[in-house]
Design an enzyme around this catalytic site. Structure first.
Site, PDB file in Angstrom:
ATOM      1  N   ASP A  22      63.267  25.605   5.794  1.00 31.95           N
ATOM      2  CA  ASP A  22      64.061  25.954   4.604  1.00 31.95           C
ATOM      3  C   ASP A  22      64.553  24.690   3.906  1.00 31.95           C
ATOM      4  O   ASP A  22      64.826  24.702   2.713  1.00 31.95           O
ATOM      5  CB  ASP A  22      65.323  26.750   4.996  1.00 31.95           C
ATOM      6  CG  ASP A  22      64.977  28.010   5.732  1.00 31.95           C
ATOM      7  OD1 ASP A  22      63.943  28.618   5.404  1.00 31.95           O
ATOM      8  OD2 ASP A  22      65.739  28.386   6.656  1.00 31.95           O
ATOM      9  N   LYS A 227      70.583   6.305   9.100  1.00 31.36           N
ATOM     10  CA  LYS A 227      69.555   6.791  10.029  1.00 31.36           C
ATOM     11  C   LYS A 227      69.218   5.700  11.022  1.00 31.36           C
ATOM     12  O   LYS A 227      69.119   4.553  10.590  1.00 31.36           O
ATOM     13  CB  LYS A 227      68.273   7.150   9.251  1.00 31.36           C
ATOM     14  CG  LYS A 227      68.421   8.232   8.200  1.00 31.36           C
ATOM     15  CD  LYS A 227      67.208   8.280   7.279  1.00 31.36           C
ATOM     16  CE  LYS A 227      67.149   7.113   6.326  1.00 31.36           C
ATOM     17  NZ  LYS A 227      66.042   7.148   5.367  1.00 31.36           N
ATOM     18  N   ASP A 252      58.977   7.358   6.598  1.00 35.16           N
ATOM     19  CA  ASP A 252      57.906   6.382   6.847  1.00 35.16           C
ATOM     20  C   ASP A 252      58.219   5.488   8.035  1.00 35.16           C
ATOM     21  O   ASP A 252      57.328   4.840   8.563  1.00 35.16           O
ATOM     22  CB  ASP A 252      57.673   5.503   5.601  1.00 35.16           C
ATOM     23  CG  ASP A 252      58.854   4.593   5.289  1.00 35.16           C
ATOM     24  OD1 ASP A 252      59.980   5.116   5.148  1.00 35.16           O
ATOM     25  OD2 ASP A 252      58.666   3.367   5.217  1.00 35.16           O
TER      26      ASP A 252
END
Ligand code: PLP
Ligand code: CA
Length: 305
Positions: A22, A227, A252
């Protein structure tokens, strides 16, 4: 561990992949664009996902730009977006400092090593700061600076946090301030710890390399808020309330994006081959993280059945 599924050219697999989620969390540089060049077919791919009812969130480790600036960049590159669609490491850091860190009232100021993006996001959360883009710190250190930093007369007594992001004007003077706030007990935070910064098809120093002198001199490691830190995942989840099992992280870089999704126990991770890490990197036996899907480029998802 199951090997990653290759989606490029396989219409049925692409359809099943899209139906499985979703929400898609998109890393930006290396996935949507390289520098200021948007990859062919990316705006159409994002628009196709949205037309299939998917939520698209842009999650970047670049702390030099604020969410507002990302909205401008996305929109200029034909990917319409609003501030609520963007989550950057500068914003993540500001949210952590303002809403999660428990600091005494007289220690709530932040000494910033970083660019304007960090300052804008701190300001948006009402966090006071010093350092950052202050022109007065863009010079050589003097004997009077050594003296005043050591005896504390040049230090702001309200600083309780040192926040380190990528700073294109990093110098000895800023690092000396940072070191001495840390020596006096400030909390050590980093917007992100990307070792390198991709530019012009090559690699330069990233935020994770700029903060190394402070880690080395103090023997401390910063808490990172970009991150793959799960502090960032929790903050994004707090804002968007997504179902992790129906969310896919697209990226990536293995040690930031893919690890972020794997550690966050998302339903899937999609690796694209247009950025820093390549297929041979996750094929290595000691790969830091392995995606569940991969495509040559993001726009390969457009060719769904
Ligand atoms: N940090 C900086 C300063 C950058 O300019 C970039 C890419 O442009 C990154 C980090 C990595 O950003 P992303 O997480 O979007 O790949
Ligand atoms: Ca990237």
């Amino acid at each position: 561990m199951a090997s990653p599924k290759y989606l490029t050219g396989d219409k049925a697999a692409i359809n099943a992949f899209i139906d499985q989620f979703d929400t898609f969390l998109f890393d930006c540089d290396g996935v949507l664009w390289s520098g200021d060049h948007v990859f062919d077919g990316v705006p159409e791919t994002i628009s196709m996902l949205r037309s299939r009812g998917k939520r698209t969130v842009f999650v970047t480790n670049n702390s030099t730009k604020s969410r507002d600036e990302y909205v401008k960049k996305l929109t200029n590159l034909n990917i319409p977006a609003e501030v609520e669609d963007v989550f950057g490491s500068a914003y993540s850091s500001a949210v952590y400092i303002s809403r999660i860190l428990d600091l005494p009232p007289n220690k709530r100021k932040v000494f910033v090593i970083g660019e304007a993006g960090v300052e804008r996001e701190l300001a948006s959360e009402g966090v006071a700061f010093v350092g950052g883009t202050d022109e007065r710190l863009r010079r050589d250190i003097t004997p009077a600076d050594f003296q005043g930093i050591a005896d504390g007369s040049l230090l702001d007594p309200e600083v309780g946090v040192v926040l380190c992001g990528l700073d294109f004007h990093i110098n000895y003077l800023k690092l000396a301030y940072g070191l001495h706030y840390l020596r006096r007990g400030a909390v050590f935070l980093a917007t992100n710890t990307d070792s390198t910064l991709p530019m012009h098809h090559d690699l330069f120093l990233g935020a994770g390399s700029v903060m190394v002198p402070l880690a080395n001199a103090t023997g401390r490691q910063p808490l990172e808020l970009g991150k793959p830190s799960q502090a960032m995942m929790d903050a994004i989840e707090g804002k968007f309330h997504f179902d992790r099992s129906r969310t896919c992280m697209v990226g990536d870089r293995l040690n930031t994006d893919i690890k972020f999704g794997v550690d966050g126990k998302l339903g899937g991770t999609l690796h694209v081959e247009t950025g820093v890490d390549k297929k041979e990197d996750w094929e290595k036996a000691d790969a830091i993280a392995v995606p569940s899907f991969y495509v040559d480029q993001l726009s390969d998802l457009r060719h769904a059945a």
